[in-house]
Design an enzyme around this catalytic site. Structure first.
Site, short mmCIF file in Angstrom:
data_model
loop_
_atom_site.label_atom_id
_atom_site.label_comp_id
_atom_site.label_asym_id
_atom_site.label_seq_id
_atom_site.Cartn_x
_atom_site.Cartn_y
_atom_site.Cartn_z
CB SER A 1 -0.92 -0.11 1.01
OG SER A 1 -2.00 1.09 1.48
CB CYS B 1 -10.99 -1.75 6.92
SG CYS B 1 -9.86 -1.05 6.11
#
Length: 358
Positions: free
Chosen positions: A186, A302
């Site tokens: 990421s 998340c």
């Protein structure tokens, strides 16, 4: 009282580096579709391929680099399009892994959050080749898995290893590059832009193609400005040794304040720590820390808005009440010891005031 905002949630997203911003500006200025055959397209393609080489070099990767929209997409590609018939994952993987495929079989972990090796061996003994997802470091607790040893076990059984390395600094050890078959990365956790990531692939024959861009494995026009920003961010070193010193300091201060570091003696990510404030819900802590000008989180980004208990701590044997009293603190390039001391002072004030109220 904190007089300026203190950001201690770098595991969720760390600020965009100036080097990445400058590279992106250059990318936007020269932008054209990298798949176009004209001069502008060829120039964009050259920038894209230069970034691909830079990302591979940053991680010591000798295989292929496929750019994605982030680590979640990279994980989904490896899990759903690898040439296997089964999918296995440790019980403490990121939600992105658990959501990627309906048929993932979970392998339990021990109380230290480490993969149960005997259970893994049993799970791999079934028919058909499997892809096995194991994270480099847990995004909630920071607990690190022994990737080299697990890779030997997975490969000896004839399976493929997928490593979620979204939290891995590029300039740490290279065990992932030496041992994994797939690695999910990421950009925005390394100082690059949001919306960019990569899947490192050792052998493209282990992945079903879809046609289109990215060697035919990920259709859609590449985000070239974001990709060159990611490559530029990886060229900026991170002081991992300082991260570790900061984390050890915070562990000691939290203990002295009556808190409980989660597995402080374990092999952990140098910049991630989780801490339990006994008797105080994490949701209450987050509100109070935010009011004090300090940004932390509960669990991964998340899942931090969810009221459900952490599946990570549950898998490690924590009871529901205790697991809902844990917050995560994570560092980045801008974090200082003074920031952590301010966090500890706020911790003491919150714990004392709520105990007094109770």
């Amino acid at each position: 009282m904190v007089t300026k905002r203190i950001y201690l949630d770098h595991a969720a997203t760390t600020p965009l580096l100036s080097a990445a911003r400058d590279a992106m500006a250059d990318g936007f200025a020269r932008w054209a579709n990298p798949s176009s055959p004209h001069a502008e397209g060829r120039a964009a393609k050259a920038m894209l391929e230069r970034a691909r080489t830079q990302v591979a070099a940053a991680y010591g990767w000798a295989g292929e680099v496929l750019f994605t929209s982030g680590s979640s997409e990279a994980l989904a590609i490896a899990l759903t399009r690898s040439t296997v018939t089964r999918r296995l994952a440790s019980a403490v993987e990121h939600d992105a892994v658990l959501r990627a495929a309906y048929d993932i079989a979970l392998v339990p972990v021990d109380s230290a959050g480490l993969v149960d090796r005997a259970a893994l061996e049993s799970a791999m003994a079934g028919d058909g080749r499997a892809v096995v997802a194991i994270q480099w470091a847990n995004s909630e607790t920071g607990i690190r898995q022994p990737i080299a040893e697990l890779a030997d076990q997975v490969h000896a059984a004839g399976h493929l290893l997928l490593v979620d390395a979204a939290q891995m600094p590029a300039d740490t050890d290279r065990e992932v590059a030496r041992h994994a078959d797939f690695v999910a990365l990421s950009a925005h956790k390394r100082g690059g832009p949001i919306g960019v990531g990569a899947l490192l692939v050792r052998d493209l024959a282990a992945l079903d193609p879809t046609g289109g861009q990215e060697r035919g494995y990920r259709p859609g026009t590449e985000n070239m400005p974001g990709i060159v920003g990611y490559a530029a961010a990886l060229a900026e070193p991170e002081d991992v040794a300082t991260y570790r010193q900061l984390r050890d300091h915070l562990d000691a201060e939290i203990r002295a304040a009556g808190g409980e570091p989660v597995l402080a003696e374990a092999f952990r990510h140098p910049a991630i720590g989780s801490y339990r404030m006994p008797g105080v819900a994490a949701t209450t802590q987050l509100i109070r820390f935010d009011m004090a000008g300090i940004a932390v989180s509960a669990g991964s980004a998340c899942a931090s808005g969810s009221m459900k208990p952490s599946h990570v701590l549950s898998a490690m044997g924590w009871d529901v009440q205790a697991s809902q009293q844990v917050v995560r603190v994570s560092f980045g390039r801008s974090t200082t010891r003074a920031d952590l001391d301010a966090f500890v002072a706020a911790w003491r004030e919150i714990a004392t005031s709520l105990a007094r109220a109770a």
